[in-house]
Design a protein around this motif. Structure first.
Motif, mmCIF file in Angstrom:
data_model
loop_
_atom_site.group_PDB
_atom_site.id
_atom_site.type_symbol
_atom_site.label_atom_id
_atom_site.label_comp_id
_atom_site.label_asym_id
_atom_site.label_seq_id
_atom_site.Cartn_x
_atom_site.Cartn_y
_atom_site.Cartn_z
ATOM 1 N N LEU A 147 0.838 -1.200 0.000
ATOM 2 C CA LEU A 147 0.000 0.000 0.000
ATOM 3 C C LEU A 147 0.871 1.248 0.000
ATOM 4 C CD1 LEU A 147 -2.712 1.458 0.201
ATOM 5 C CD2 LEU A 147 -2.570 1.199 2.695
ATOM 6 N N LEU A 148 1.928 1.239 0.805
ATOM 7 C CA LEU A 148 2.804 2.415 0.852
ATOM 8 C C LEU A 148 3.574 2.576 -0.457
ATOM 9 C CD1 LEU A 148 4.132 2.263 4.518
ATOM 10 C CD2 LEU A 148 2.109 3.415 3.597
ATOM 11 N N TYR A 149 3.932 1.425 -1.121
ATOM 12 C CA TYR A 149 4.580 1.535 -2.431
ATOM 13 C C TYR A 149 3.677 2.257 -3.418
ATOM 14 C CZ TYR A 149 7.896 -2.025 -0.791
ATOM 15 O OH TYR A 149 8.839 -2.716 -0.095
ATOM 16 N N ASN A 512 -3.945 -10.830 -9.542
ATOM 17 C CA ASN A 512 -4.358 -9.546 -10.121
ATOM 18 C C ASN A 512 -3.373 -9.069 -11.182
ATOM 19 O OD1 ASN A 512 -6.330 -7.504 -10.255
ATOM 20 N ND2 ASN A 512 -5.062 -6.124 -9.038
ATOM 21 N N ILE A 513 -2.744 -10.018 -11.902
ATOM 22 C CA ILE A 513 -1.854 -9.671 -13.009
ATOM 23 C C ILE A 513 -2.722 -9.325 -14.217
ATOM 24 C CG2 ILE A 513 0.034 -10.476 -14.473
ATOM 25 C CD1 ILE A 513 0.582 -12.609 -12.281
ATOM 26 N N LEU A 678 7.386 -5.235 -6.540
ATOM 27 C CA LEU A 678 6.185 -4.432 -6.324
ATOM 28 C C LEU A 678 6.301 -3.057 -6.977
ATOM 29 C CD1 LEU A 678 5.419 -5.356 -2.617
ATOM 30 C CD2 LEU A 678 4.275 -6.185 -4.668
ATOM 31 N N ARG A 679 7.508 -2.508 -7.046
ATOM 32 C CA ARG A 679 7.679 -1.218 -7.727
ATOM 33 C C ARG A 679 7.541 -1.376 -9.238
ATOM 34 N NH1 ARG A 679 12.006 -0.733 -3.816
ATOM 35 N NH2 ARG A 679 11.412 0.746 -2.179
ATOM 36 N N SER A 683 0.401 -2.806 -9.642
ATOM 37 C CA SER A 683 -0.985 -3.287 -9.575
ATOM 38 C C SER A 683 -1.082 -4.755 -9.208
ATOM 39 C CB SER A 683 -1.680 -3.061 -10.926
ATOM 40 O OG SER A 683 -1.072 -3.835 -11.938
ATOM 41 N N VAL A 684 0.047 -5.456 -9.198
ATOM 42 C CA VAL A 684 0.054 -6.881 -8.893
ATOM 43 C C VAL A 684 0.021 -7.076 -7.375
ATOM 44 C CG1 VAL A 684 1.447 -8.984 -9.001
ATOM 45 C CG2 VAL A 684 1.222 -7.526 -11.022
ATOM 46 N N THR A 685 -0.740 -8.063 -6.935
ATOM 47 C CA THR A 685 -0.839 -8.381 -5.508
ATOM 48 C C THR A 685 0.041 -9.593 -5.212
ATOM 49 O OG1 THR A 685 -3.097 -7.567 -5.396
ATOM 50 C CG2 THR A 685 -2.390 -9.025 -3.641
ATOM 51 N N LEU A 686 0.947 -9.438 -4.267
ATOM 52 C CA LEU A 686 1.820 -10.535 -3.858
ATOM 53 C C LEU A 686 1.297 -11.137 -2.567
ATOM 54 C CD1 LEU A 686 5.616 -10.852 -4.008
ATOM 55 C CD2 LEU A 686 4.520 -11.246 -1.820
ATOM 56 N N ILE A 687 1.095 -12.450 -2.580
ATOM 57 C CA ILE A 687 0.638 -13.189 -1.402
ATOM 58 C C ILE A 687 1.787 -14.065 -0.919
ATOM 59 C CG2 ILE A 687 -1.034 -14.812 -0.466
ATOM 60 C CD1 ILE A 687 -2.302 -12.235 -1.292
#
Length: 831
Positions: A147-149, A512-513, A678-679, A683-687
């Motif tokens: 979220l902060l990224y 979410n790719i 993540l940078r 938009s991609v979510t990492l789990i």
């Protein structure tokens, strides 16, 4: 008449014990009860511990999830039952940081959260993880790093959520129940439940998820679930750890099945030892019974005395077995203490009751029929020593043993499928051992007439006592089968289970790719030598029809089926089936452009009542998509690869709007790549499922060590049944050797004859046991544990040759003392 019968029975029981008559039978019974109670104690404790581990997936032992506020009656009832409760609230919203905004998943928690597991936080990206003892302070938020990224903010920045302003105080490193909500694509923001009103975001019309978490003793949780389920509102459902993630459920299920298998194998083999020891006891008791008959004891009195002796002996031996089992499980708990977080839960009294009941049932089934035949000993036996013990009714003894065996298996298995397959396998094995034993005895009689010397002497030893020889070979076979099953399960099945989750299993998922990012992401991973499992399309769709009928949640009585019918599925499409999937029914499609069709995971197909040929209708992006089901798949969920419940052909789903998902393994030494990833793809979510992966791997390791320990009882039972088989004919051999010595046979000749007899019996028993060990291993691997299976040539080498050598030597040495007695002493004893 009752007092004399009881008094005489107790005096005879004491006399039998002092003379050593009951040592072998008591050892077999104590071992049976010890194995059952040790497994009962420990499985009770380990299942509680596994449930505790599973509770981390939902931060509780049980949860009520609802789209509407959960009535206070459920909280009040939980408090009345002594359960601990916590409440959470989740909803989606948008946070603002300056001019930037981001969709987030807000989770509000109260002071009691989490009930199971532990929140872990970081002060910043480079800081070490630390446990969170309390929920966030007022107007403080804990946020996921991504979220902060996305917002371009730092820890400590202010973020606006609704009408309230929060401080992004710390970063979430681990959230216990995040794994249960695997496909949440928005970053997490966690706040206090008390701060929700200040945001102004939750009203009666808001779309929120209410969750009541509960924790407490397993029995209390089960009782509460039973009470709550019929009273739940239409929008609510129960959630437990097994439903939270199929990977975890598969690991726990396999561990439980392996433990029950170990206990049942011990029970079966020890039962054979009880039967052999009982037969020996009958042989030793005939003289005493004949004297009692001469003194006027009626048959009904003798029957009563034997029943009282057996009951008293069974209770005492079962209590000793319970004590040994309790000590055994303590040793197991101490051995595995390092694999559990915190001490194991205490065991209940129930395994003691089960152990005593098992001991009495085993004794009644295996020992009572031959002992009751003692009442038929004729008084003439005092004079005519050649009369021998009374002939035991084969039907009576067989029905008693079979009934006890079936009752104990069904009682102890905890799994009907495991029970009936194991029972069927044991009946087949015993029948084969008896048939082959009878064949061998017949062939031995023919061969003895055509051979000379020690070969004739050894083979004739089998033919002279056909019933005893068949019983002995069957006992040897069961003992060897137990030892070989130990090898099959210990070496082959447990190794296969461990390999289902090898080092390097995926521990990161990217969801979410977007379609335009797939090539770039694949290149990014390849450039950094990160081996991905492939990038798969994921399409959201709700099941609306099966065949000609429409589907509604209320159509199902099963709560899980109701939830599946109410939610959206994650669909996918592919030309080729994934390596960790296998077709259970039907056929996978072929060709570059197959006709529209669906493939469904067999478990969910069974839950929803989907069969081959059924046309499924999904609503995808406002459109109906229909196709027939042409195959059902078995999915290896605990591989941690990307898998789907429903897969379609590319022509069926390829044009639907989709995001993509992938998984890969990232070692701890390369964690620095996460911020870079993540940078590059904000938009991609990492789990991160590393913690969950370690939980499942820990369960596998715990289960393997537990099974290995429990199989020590099986090993002891196998050795005991072979010893009992040797001792069963010892009395008769004394008389035979006395006659042969009188006729001129020397000790060396008799010793070689014994070696031939026991080696032949061992070779046949080993051959039969090897066949059934491989067959049993195949059935267990393919049908019960869903594991690969390969033939083990070493099993045959040790099973056939090893058993021939081992039983030949053990039988010869075990009966050697019958040879060293003077012939006159053996003849006077009459065996």
């Amino acid at each position: 008449m009752r007092l004399p019968a009881w008094g005489l029975a107790l005096r005879l029981l004491r006399s039998d014990w002092r003379s050593g008559e009951l040592y072998l039978l008591s050892a077999a019974l104590v071992l049976t009860v010890a194995a059952i109670t040790a497994v009962g104690f420990f499985t009770d404790r380990i299942e509680r511990a596994m449930q505790r581990h599973g509770g981390e997936l939902i931060a509780a032992d049980l949860a009520i999830d609802s789209s509407r506020p959960i009535p206070d009656a459920f909280t009040d009832e939980a408090a009345a039952r002594g359960l601990t409760v916590a409440r959470t609230l989740t909803f989606r919203s948008v946070v603002l940081a300056g001019d930037d905004s981001q969709l987030v998943q807000v989770k509000a928690v109260d002071d009691a959260y989490p009930l199971r597991g532990e929140m872990r936080l970081k002060a910043d990206l480079d800081a070490a993880e630390e446990p969170a003892g309390t929920p966030p302070p007022p107007l403080a938020a804990w946020v996921e790093p991504r979220l902060l990224y996305v917002l371009g903010a730092d820890v400590g920045a202010g973020i606006d959520l609704g009408e309230a302003r929060f401080t992004a105080e710390k970063l979430i490193a681990y959230e216990p129940d995040r794994g249960g909500n695997f496909f949440q694509i928005a970053p997490r923001v966690m706040i206090r439940l008390d701060d929700v009103p200040a945001t102004g975001l939750v009203t009666d019309a808001s779309r929120v998820r209410h969750r009541l978490l509960l924790a407490g003793p397993r029995e209390a949780i089960a009782d509460y679930a039973e009470w709550a389920e019929p009273l739940l509102p239409a929008a609510a459902g129960l959630i437990d750890a097994r439903e939270a993630r199929p990977e975890f459920a598969a690991a726990v299920d396999r561990a439980s099945r392996f433990l029950h298998l170990a206990a049942l194998t011990t029970l079966l083999v020890a039962g054979a030892a009880i039967a052999l020891a009982s037969r020996r006891l009958v042989d030793r008791q005939t003289d005493a019974v004949a004297v009692m008959r001469c003194l006027g004891a009626p048959r009904h009195l003798l029957t009563r005395i034997f029943a009282i002796r057996l009951l008293t002996f069974g209770l005492l031996a079962s209590l000793v077995g319970c004590l040994v089992g309790w000590l055994g499980q303590r040793g197991l708990a101490a051995l595995l203490a390092q694999w559990f977080e915190g001490p194991l839960p205490a065991a209940s009294i129930q395994p003691v009751l089960v152990g005593i009941g098992t001991g009495l049932v085993a004794l009644a089934g295996f020992a009572l029929p031959p002992l009751l035949q003692l009442a038929d000993v004729p008084p003439l036996k005092v004079i005519r020593r050649d009369l021998g013990p009374p002939r035991v009714s084969v039907a009576f003894a067989g029905l008693g043993a079979a009934g006890a065996l079936a009752l104990m298996i069904l009682w102890q298995a905890g799994d009907f499928e495991l029970a009936w397959k194991l029972l069927l396998g044991v009946v087949a094995a015993v029948a084969a051992l008896v048939a082959l034993g009878a064949l061998m005895v017949w062939l031995a009689g023919l061969a003895a007439a055509r051979t000379r010397g020690i070969w004739r002497l050894g083979l004739a030893g089998l033919a002279r006592r056909p019933a005893a020889a068949i019983l002995q070979i069957t006992g040897f076979g069961l003992g060897i089968l137990a030892l070989l099953l130990l090898a099959v399960v210990r070496v082959d099945l447990l190794s296969s289970w461990q390999q289902t989750l090898p080092e390097g299993a995926p521990n990161r998922f990217l969801i979410n790719i977007q379609p335009h990012e797939t090539d770039g992401l694949a290149d990014w991973l390849a450039a950094r030598n990160i081996d991905g499992a492939g990038i798969f399309p994921m399409i959201r769709g709700r099941l609306t029809g099966i065949g000609e009928r429409d589907i509604e949640p209320d159509d199902y009585a099963d709560p899980r089926a109701q939830r599946l019918a109410a939610r959206e599925f994650n669909l996918s499409y592919a030309l080729d089936m994934q390596p960790d999937n296998t077709v259970a029914a039907g056929r996978w499609w072929t060709g570059d452009d197959p006709e529209p069709q669906f493939s469904v995971e067999e478990g969910i197909a069974e839950t929803l009542g989907i069969g081959l040929g059924d046309r499924l209708r999904f609503q995808v992006a406002g459109e109906d998509v229909t196709a027939p089901v042409t195959n059902l798949r078995q999915v290896q969920w605990d591989s941690f690869n990307v898998n789907f419940f429903v897969i379609g052909t590319p022509g069926l789903l390829g044009d639907q709007p989709a995001t993509y998902i992938t998984s890969f393994y990232l070692p701890e030494s390369r964690e620095a790549l996460v911020p870079e990833l993540l940078r590059a793809f904000p938009s991609v979510t990492l789990i991160d499922v590393g913690a969950l992966l370690e939980q499942v791997r820990g369960i596998i390791e715990q289960g393997i060590r537990a099974v290995e320990y429990v199989f020590l009882f099986t090993l002891a039972a196998g050795l005991l049944v072979m010893y009992a088989g040797i001792q069963a004919s010892l009395a008769v051999r004394r008389a035979e050797h006395g006659v042969l010595r009188t006729l001129g046979a020397n000790r060396r000749q008799l010793l070689r004859g014994l070696l031939v007899e026991f080696t032949a019996a061992g070779l046949l028993a080993g051959l039969t046991a090897s066949i059934f060990a491989e067959a049993t291993g195949y059935v267990l691997a393919r049908q019960l544990f869903d594991l690969p299976f390969a033939l083990n040539p070493w099993l045959w080498l040790f099973g056939v040759l090893g058993s021939g050598v081992a039983i030949g030597l053990a039988g010869t040495l075990g009966t050697y003392r019958a040879l060293v007695r003077p012939p006159l002493a053996a003849l006077r004893a009459g065996g």
